[in-house]
Design an enzyme around this catalytic site. Structure first.
Site, PDB file in Angstrom:
ATOM      1  N   GLU A 172       0.952  -1.129   0.190  1.00 41.16           N
ATOM      2  CA  GLU A 172      -0.168   0.078  -0.037  1.00 41.16           C
ATOM      3  C   GLU A 172       0.810   1.204  -0.111  1.00 41.16           C
ATOM      4  OE1 GLU A 172      -4.007  -1.499   1.820  1.00 41.16           O
ATOM      5  OE2 GLU A 172      -2.716  -0.475   3.248  1.00 41.16           O
ATOM      6  N   GLU A 364      -5.397  -8.359  -1.129  1.00 42.50           N
ATOM      7  CA  GLU A 364      -6.195  -8.144  -0.122  1.00 42.50           C
ATOM      8  C   GLU A 364      -7.440  -7.856  -0.170  1.00 42.50           C
ATOM      9  OE1 GLU A 364      -4.812  -5.352   2.955  1.00 42.50           O
ATOM     10  OE2 GLU A 364      -2.508  -6.003   2.542  1.00 42.50           O
TER      11      GLU A 364
HETATM   12  C1  BGP Z   1      -4.277  -3.098   4.943  1.00 40.08           C
HETATM   13  C2  BGP Z   1      -2.973  -3.657   5.365  1.00 40.08           C
HETATM   14  C3  BGP Z   1      -3.118  -4.737   6.106  1.00 40.08           C
HETATM   15  C4  BGP Z   1      -4.260  -4.796   6.809  1.00 40.08           C
HETATM   16  C5  BGP Z   1      -5.519  -4.719   6.126  1.00 40.08           C
HETATM   17  C6  BGP Z   1      -6.956  -4.675   7.049  1.00 40.08           C
HETATM   18  O1  BGP Z   1      -4.473  -1.695   5.111  1.00 40.08           O
HETATM   19  O2  BGP Z   1      -2.302  -3.777   4.235  1.00 40.08           O
HETATM   20  O3  BGP Z   1      -2.032  -4.725   6.674  1.00 40.08           O
HETATM   21  O4  BGP Z   1      -4.265  -5.185   8.129  1.00 40.08           O
HETATM   22  O5  BGP Z   1      -5.701  -3.076   5.646  1.00 40.08           O
HETATM   23  O6  BGP Z   1      -6.548  -3.524   8.005  1.00 40.08           O
HETATM   24  P1  BGP Z   1      -7.091  -3.745   9.461  1.00 40.08           P
HETATM   25  O7  BGP Z   1      -6.178  -4.770  10.185  1.00 40.08           O
HETATM   26  O8  BGP Z   1      -6.807  -2.368   9.889  1.00 40.08           O
HETATM   27  O9  BGP Z   1      -8.446  -4.047   9.659  1.00 40.08           O
END
Ligand code: BGP
Length: 470
Positions: A172, A364
């Site tokens: 990201e 993701e």
């Molecule tokens: C993204 C990241 C991850 C992850 C995901 C979910 O921004 O790349 O590392 O954690 O989001 O977010 P969260 O864990 O805050 O729910």
């Protein structure tokens, strides 16, 4: 529509080292920025690791990786995305020699994946900059970071290149300006950073990413190296041209990263914004050459969409993945306020494909929810029909995009096993097909249990999407 995924479509799940591994100080690992972020993005950082930081133990994947990979294999994963903790390989980040014990851990993990026939997809840097680099150089604001990253990336390519084909340079990358400490190891508090410093840091990361791309091609024949961006489709709050312009501006703020990665130079709209802000970036001729090393594919995270408006009176702040946005009154939201929008995924796939004409990889996607462990026929599980519905609806939209002609390499759902959340550092924000017995207060046996979605995803993979409900 009949749901159809291409043959060879890669199915799997994704995690990041700092959210799963634990073992934060084992085998010579140095501290990373995550080890001093017990409350996630918004909370204050600590001077040293504190016991309330769930990431110090994570889900103990460092010791249980074989068991976890066996469960992934049981679901039929053909790909697993994980990240390498930079501070395991270079504990401070600026050493000249890597830490052999850290390298050996990922050898073992790769052995296990190989044994199970699962293709690795490796993120080189996922929100885990060595803390020493943050404290000594102020992270990516400093040009010397390019050299440290280059050495780190080259070490990984030389060590693992014969068995890792798919690489991502920065997780990201467009979150850097929104979360400078977590994403860019920038120690100076966000409020004290100027736009010029943030854009210079962004430029350093873009050059580092392009250099890694060049080196990967030199070291690994047949390598596939991609960038990774946080995607968030933006809708106008109303049909007014002012709102459409506001959408364009927000979109540009995100698309510039993919534009540079795929075209090898800065787009006009970005140069204009620099000019208007009176910012002159330090861009050398060598940097310009480096940027010409464009990626093989674009990968991205997708959780939600947002709305935008040009009318300051109507501008309200919503919840969301790192960058927030104006809430969209037409959409439902998760328990954490992230708005749920499967169609947005089809839109973003089409937008990226139309714009960049590079294969895309969804690395993701998923639903963070509070799960309850129950007993069904004497077996502990979670009846997570809400997660199945979320993923089904998103995957159907992926199939729609593929039918639209978009080239999609694969799909790795986020947090395929429960992990510590990046934004809130909670364990109760669960994404997995596998429940991990660990609670926000740090209690729990760390035992793993298959959720209902575990069997569902296994069937989705086995049928190459054929069982999805349209
Ligand atoms: C993204 C990241 C991850 C992850 C995901 C979910 O921004 O790349 O590392 O954690 O989001 O977010 P969260 O864990 O805050 O729910």
């Amino acid at each position: 529509m009949t749901v159809r995924f291409p043959d060879g479509f890669l199915w799997g799940g994704a995690t990041a080292a700092n959210q799963v591994e634990g073992a934060y100080d084992e085998d010579g690992k140095g501290l990373s920025v995550q080890d001093v972020m017990p409350r996630g993005i918004s909370g204050p950082r600590t001077d040293a690791p504190t016991p309330d930081n769930l990431k110090l133990v994570g889900i103990d994947h460092y010791h249980r990786y074989a068991e976890d990979i066996a469960l992934f294999a049981e679901m039929g994963f053909t790909v697993y995305r994980f990240s390498i903790a930079w501070s395991r390989i270079f504990p401070n980040g600026d050493e000249t020699e890597p830490n052999e014990a850290g390298l050996a851990f990922y050898d073992r993990l790769l052995d296990e994946l190989e044994r199970r026939g699962i293709e690795p997809l490796v993120t080189i840097s996922h929100y885990e900059t060595p803390l020493h680099l943050a404290e000594t150089y102020d992270g990516w604001t400093d040009r010397r970071m390019i050299g440290f990253y280059e050495r780190y990336a080259r070490t990984l390519f030389e060590r693992y290149g014969s068995r890792v084909k798919y690489w991502l340079t920065f997780n990201e990358i467009n979150s850097l300006v929104h979360a400078p400490f977590m994403s860019g190891g920038i120690n100076t508090p966000k409020e004290q950073l100027s736009d010029a410093q943030l854009y210079q840091a962004m430029h350093h990361e873009l050059v580092a990413s392009a250099r890694a791309t060049r080196i990967a091609r030199e070291v690994i024949p047949g390598v596939q190296i991609g960038c990774m961006v946080l995607s968030m489709p933006v809708y106008p709050l109303t049909p007014s041209p002012q709102d459409a312009l506001a959408v364009m501006a927000t979109d540009h703020g995100n698309l510039v990263y993919g534009d540079v990665h795929t075209r090898g130079r800065y787009p006009g709209y970005f140069l204009r914004s620099l000019r208007e802000k009176g910012i002159e970036l330090d861009i050398t001729d060598a940097d310009r050459d480096d940027l010409g090393n464009t990626v093989d594919f674009v990968s991205f995270s997708y959780y939600m969409s947002i709305a935008e408006t040009g009318d300051p009176e109507r501008r309200t702040a919503g919840e969301g993945n790192i960058m927030g946005g104006v809430p969209n009154p037409t959409l439902p939201a998760s328990e954490w306020g992230w708005q749920i929008d499967p169609i947005g995924l089809r839109l973003v796939l089409n937008q990226f494909w139309d714009r960049w004409q590079k294969p895309l990889f969804i690395v993701e996607n998923g639903l963070g929810a509070k799960d309850v462990l129950v007993e069904v026929d004497g077996v502990k599980t979670v009846v997570d029909d809400y997660r199945i519905a979320y993923m089904n609806d998103h995957l159907v939209q992926v199939a729609e995009a593929i039918a639209d002609g978009v080239e999609v390499l694969g799909y790795t759902s986020w947090g395929c096993i429960d992990i510590v959340s990046a934004s809130t550092a909670q364990l109760s924000k669960r994404y997995g097909f596998i429940y991990v017995d660990r609670n926000d207060d740090g209690t729990g046996s760390l035992e793993r249990y298959r959720k209902k979605s575990f069997g569902w995803y296994r069937d989705v993979i086995a049928s190459n999407g054929g069982v999805l409900t349209v």
